[in-house]
Design an enzyme around this catalytic site. Structure first.
Site, PDB file in Angstrom:
ATOM      1  N   ARG A  91      38.000 -42.815   3.426  1.00 49.50           N
ATOM      2  CA  ARG A  91      38.572 -44.251   3.297  1.00 49.50           C
ATOM      3  C   ARG A  91      38.445 -45.306   4.437  1.00 49.50           C
ATOM      4  O   ARG A  91      38.361 -44.747   5.157  1.00 49.50           O
ATOM      5  CB  ARG A  91      40.201 -43.550   3.296  1.00 49.50           C
ATOM      6  CG  ARG A  91      40.622 -43.952   2.583  1.00 49.50           C
ATOM      7  CD  ARG A  91      42.172 -43.873   1.963  1.00 49.50           C
ATOM      8  NE  ARG A  91      42.507 -43.491   0.491  1.00 49.50           N
ATOM      9  CZ  ARG A  91      42.566 -42.763  -0.345  1.00 49.50           C
ATOM     10  NH1 ARG A  91      42.531 -44.481  -0.490  1.00 49.50           N
ATOM     11  NH2 ARG A  91      42.320 -42.327  -1.376  1.00 49.50           N
ATOM     12  N   HIS A 109      29.700 -38.804  10.890  1.00 49.64           N
ATOM     13  CA  HIS A 109      29.575 -39.225   9.541  1.00 49.64           C
ATOM     14  C   HIS A 109      28.155 -38.305   9.990  1.00 49.64           C
ATOM     15  O   HIS A 109      27.020 -38.208  10.440  1.00 49.64           O
ATOM     16  CB  HIS A 109      28.560 -40.496   9.330  1.00 49.64           C
ATOM     17  CG  HIS A 109      27.933 -40.814   8.346  1.00 49.64           C
ATOM     18  ND1 HIS A 109      28.871 -41.493   7.456  1.00 49.64           N
ATOM     19  CD2 HIS A 109      27.009 -40.939   8.309  1.00 49.64           C
ATOM     20  CE1 HIS A 109      28.232 -41.450   5.985  1.00 49.64           C
ATOM     21  NE2 HIS A 109      27.459 -41.346   6.521  1.00 49.64           N
TER      22      HIS A 109
HETATM   23  C1  GAR Z   1      31.917 -33.994   6.933  1.00 52.33           C
HETATM   24  O1  GAR Z   1      30.363 -33.223   6.611  1.00 52.33           O
HETATM   25  C2  GAR Z   1      32.154 -35.250   7.557  1.00 52.33           C
HETATM   26  O2  GAR Z   1      31.032 -35.659   8.209  1.00 52.33           O
HETATM   27  C3  GAR Z   1      31.865 -36.175   6.166  1.00 52.33           C
HETATM   28  O3  GAR Z   1      33.068 -35.106   5.571  1.00 52.33           O
HETATM   29  C4  GAR Z   1      32.762 -34.022   5.577  1.00 52.33           C
HETATM   30  C5  GAR Z   1      33.753 -33.248   6.353  1.00 52.33           C
HETATM   31  O4  GAR Z   1      34.029 -32.116   6.263  1.00 52.33           O
HETATM   32  N1  GAR Z   1      32.515 -37.818   6.327  1.00 52.33           N
HETATM   33  C6  GAR Z   1      32.052 -38.430   5.772  1.00 52.33           C
HETATM   34  O5  GAR Z   1      31.110 -37.906   4.755  1.00 52.33           O
HETATM   35  C7  GAR Z   1      32.302 -39.241   5.948  1.00 52.33           C
HETATM   36  N2  GAR Z   1      31.464 -40.856   5.899  1.00 52.33           N
HETATM   37  P1  GAR Z   1      35.514 -30.925   6.502  1.00 52.33           P
HETATM   38  O6  GAR Z   1      36.244 -31.772   5.689  1.00 52.33           O
HETATM   39  O7  GAR Z   1      34.834 -29.305   6.784  1.00 52.33           O
HETATM   40  O8  GAR Z   1      35.120 -31.143   8.263  1.00 52.33           O
END
Ligand code: GAR
Length: 200
Positions: A91, A109
């Site tokens: 978000r 990210h």
């Molecule tokens: C992670 O890979 C993070 O880099 C990404 O969500 C994933 C969460 O994984 N974030 C984004 O894409 C933000 N734009 P997790 O819930 O297993 O930590």
């Protein structure tokens, strides 16, 4: 330093930070709060298992972003949180939180920014056909994944790579880098100079 982790889903990065604290790789850090915008998310169970306080909310139950962010801000201030770590929080952050935590909020990210901002950065990189992608930890500003970059790591895209194999490689890097960056900030090693981030 008291930190809050914001997450929306699985929380493997949240777990990596918890482990780093428990194993003593991250010193003088207390995870004071997990903030989650999806009440059913697995990350909430992980926090409860570790007895970490949780604030979860359903954004659509509030009139606007400012309303739920004010509630989140109250919780952060109640707990004395000094740094916000967005780890899979899907978000955009609004002015209410940005104003109070400017330069004290970082995001993880799964791409080498400025490439592949927003959702499904891993899928975007695969579809584009890049040979190298990676991960970025950056300070948060009002844009979508546009804040000053603190650290990045490469991940090679090999032939036959699938979203599943690439996500796995990305996560291995994330689980190392995110706790490392939190440690640098806690030790006062990071200096923000305009858009540039310098390591002392
Ligand atoms: C992670 O890979 C993070 O880099 C990404 O969500 C994933 C969460 O994984 N974030 C984004 O894409 C933000 N734009 P997790 O819930 O297993 O930590």
């Amino acid at each position: 330093m008291k930190i809050a982790v914001f997450a929306s889903g699985t929380g493997s990065n949240f777990a990596a930070v918890v482990e780093a604290v428990k194993e003593g790789r991250l010193k003088n850090i207390e995870i004071a709060l997990l903030v989650c915008d999806r009440p059913g998310a697995l990350v909430i169970k992980r926090a409860e298992q570790e007895s970490i306080p949780v604030f979860s909310f359903q954004p659509k139950e509030y009139p606007d972003k400012a309303a739920y962010e004010q509630l989140v801000l109250d919780k952060l201030q109640e707990q004395g949180v000094e740094l916000i770590v967005l780890a899979g929080y899907m978000r955009l952050i609004g002015p209410t939180l940005l104003h109070s935590y400017s330069s004290r909020m970082i995001n993880l990210h799964p791409s080498l920014l400025p490439a592949f901002t927003g959702k499904d950065a891993i899928g975007q990189a695969l579809d584009y056909g890049v040979k190298i992608t990676g991960i970025t930890v950056h300070f948060v500003d009002a844009g979508m994944d546009t804040g000053p970059i603190i650290a990045q790591r490469n991940v090679e895209i090999e032939s036959g790579e699938t979203k599943e194999t690439l996500s796995h490689k990305i996560q291995i890097q994330e689980h190392q880098l995110l706790p490392e960056v939190i440690g640098w900030i806690a030790e006062g090693k990071i200096k923000l100079n305009g858009r540039k981030v310098e390591m002392k």
